[in-house]
Design a protein around this motif. Structure first.
Motif, PDB file in Angstrom:
ATOM      1  N   VAL A  19       0.498  -9.086  11.678  1.00  0.00           N
ATOM      2  CA  VAL A  19       1.751  -8.255  11.333  1.00  0.00           C
ATOM      3  C   VAL A  19       1.859  -7.450  10.133  1.00  0.00           C
ATOM      4  N   LEU A  20       1.416  -8.156   8.987  1.00  0.00           N
ATOM      5  CA  LEU A  20       1.065  -7.472   7.806  1.00  0.00           C
ATOM      6  C   LEU A  20       0.113  -6.421   7.739  1.00  0.00           C
ATOM      7  N   THR A  21      -0.955  -6.811   8.689  1.00  0.00           N
ATOM      8  CA  THR A  21      -2.034  -5.691   8.816  1.00  0.00           C
ATOM      9  C   THR A  21      -1.698  -4.559   9.637  1.00  0.00           C
ATOM     10  N   SER A  22      -0.916  -4.897  10.716  1.00  0.00           N
ATOM     11  CA  SER A  22      -0.709  -3.705  11.823  1.00  0.00           C
ATOM     12  C   SER A  22       0.432  -2.814  11.165  1.00  0.00           C
ATOM     13  N   TRP A  23       1.696  -3.504  10.543  1.00  0.00           N
ATOM     14  CA  TRP A  23       2.718  -2.805  10.250  1.00  0.00           C
ATOM     15  C   TRP A  23       2.394  -2.178   8.846  1.00  0.00           C
ATOM     16  N   GLY A  24       1.568  -2.863   8.164  1.00  0.00           N
ATOM     17  CA  GLY A  24       1.257  -2.265   6.653  1.00  0.00           C
ATOM     18  C   GLY A  24       0.461  -0.957   6.898  1.00  0.00           C
ATOM     19  N   ILE A  25      -0.286  -0.883   7.894  1.00  0.00           N
ATOM     20  CA  ILE A  25      -1.326   0.632   8.307  1.00  0.00           C
ATOM     21  C   ILE A  25      -0.083   1.551   8.764  1.00  0.00           C
ATOM     22  N   LEU A  26       0.702   1.104   9.409  1.00  0.00           N
ATOM     23  CA  LEU A  26       1.498   2.156  10.217  1.00  0.00           C
ATOM     24  C   LEU A  26       2.389   2.693   9.048  1.00  0.00           C
ATOM     25  N   THR A  27       2.904   1.964   8.120  1.00  0.00           N
ATOM     26  CA  THR A  27       3.735   2.018   7.101  1.00  0.00           C
ATOM     27  C   THR A  27       3.160   3.125   6.191  1.00  0.00           C
ATOM     28  N   ALA A  28       1.655   2.840   5.976  1.00  0.00           N
ATOM     29  CA  ALA A  28       1.067   3.531   4.798  1.00  0.00           C
ATOM     30  C   ALA A  28       0.761   4.753   5.404  1.00  0.00           C
ATOM     31  N   VAL A  29       0.553   4.985   6.720  1.00  0.00           N
ATOM     32  CA  VAL A  29       0.330   6.367   7.491  1.00  0.00           C
ATOM     33  C   VAL A  29       1.447   6.909   7.394  1.00  0.00           C
ATOM     34  N   VAL A  30       2.688   6.551   7.769  1.00  0.00           N
ATOM     35  CA  VAL A  30       4.110   7.453   8.079  1.00  0.00           C
ATOM     36  C   VAL A  30       4.255   7.698   6.364  1.00  0.00           C
ATOM     37  N   LEU A  31       4.332   6.880   5.684  1.00  0.00           N
ATOM     38  CA  LEU A  31       4.678   7.279   4.078  1.00  0.00           C
ATOM     39  C   LEU A  31       3.880   8.325   3.667  1.00  0.00           C
ATOM     40  N   GLY A  32       2.249   8.036   3.978  1.00  0.00           N
ATOM     41  CA  GLY A  32       1.482   9.380   3.670  1.00  0.00           C
ATOM     42  C   GLY A  32       1.681  10.552   4.074  1.00  0.00           C
ATOM     43  N   CYS A  33       2.307  10.511   5.529  1.00  0.00           N
ATOM     44  CA  CYS A  33       2.678  11.802   5.893  1.00  0.00           C
ATOM     45  C   CYS A  33       3.711  12.522   5.521  1.00  0.00           C
ATOM     46  N   ALA A  34       4.681  11.672   4.965  1.00  0.00           N
ATOM     47  CA  ALA A  34       6.129  11.862   4.316  1.00  0.00           C
ATOM     48  C   ALA A  34       5.627  12.533   3.164  1.00  0.00           C
ATOM     49  N   VAL A  35       4.759  12.014   2.333  1.00  0.00           N
ATOM     50  CA  VAL A  35       4.501  12.618   1.036  1.00  0.00           C
ATOM     51  C   VAL A  35       3.575  13.796   1.143  1.00  0.00           C
ATOM     52  N   LEU A  36       2.854  14.106   2.186  1.00  0.00           N
ATOM     53  CA  LEU A  36       1.904  15.354   2.438  1.00  0.00           C
ATOM     54  C   LEU A  36       2.906  16.371   2.881  1.00  0.00           C
ATOM     55  N   SER A  37       3.950  15.859   3.382  1.00  0.00           N
ATOM     56  CA  SER A  37       4.700  17.260   4.079  1.00  0.00           C
ATOM     57  C   SER A  37       6.040  17.522   3.279  1.00  0.00           C
TER      58      SER A  37
END
Length: 153
Positions: A19-37
């Motif tokens: 859970v930590l791996t899968s949701w952690g990766i998804l959270t990082a991707v979503v937050l990364g996209c948020a910061v970039l946008s």
């Protein structure tokens, strides 16, 4: 009649790591996209709340794992393998021992660290069930029991 069993409690560590791996990766991707946008003026507050949604789902999933483990049971009777799991929707599968053709073991890197395997039960050309988080020594005994066929009463 054999007693009702459940997966080894150490499987909770494996499930938590997954859970930590899968949701952690998804959270990082979503937050990364948020910061970039975000442009010079910044994004509205609701945008960051939406970006944190995967993190919240991951935390909820962590809390539900114990319930998942508590609801996972299996039992070998003289003629059947009975598996039951699910906390919201209960799944119950009963497989006749004389229909089981082979039993596989699966184990990922984290499961191997805790000496745990998933027992995969097959009938004629079909995967009929998986018992998660069984210690390898118990898994070998279960394979022998499952492959020996029905017992006489």
């Amino acid at each position: 009649m054999n007693e009702i069993e459940r997966p080894d409690e150490k499987v909770l560590f494996v499930w938590r790591a997954e859970v930590l791996t899968s949701w952690g990766i998804l959270t990082a991707v979503v937050l990364g996209c948020a910061v970039l946008s975000v442009t010079g003026a910044g994004a509205p507050a609701w945008f960051y709340t939406f970006a944190g949604f995967p993190l919240g789902c991951g935390v909820l999933a962590l809390f539900l794992l114990k319930l998942r483990w508590e609801r996972w049971t299996f039992q070998i009777t003289p003629h059947t393998l009975e598996m039951s799991h699910g906390w919201l929707i209960r799944h119950r599968r009963i497989v006749s021992l004389n229909r089981i053709q082979h039993v596989d073991f699966e184990s990922g890197p984290i499961g191997r660290r805790f000496d745990l395997v998933h027992i995969v039960v097959h009938t004629a050309g079909a995967r009929v069930g998986t018992i998660p988080g069984i210690r390898s020594e118990r898994a070998e005994r279960l394979r022998t029991e499952l492959m020996s066929g029905p017992k006489s009463l």
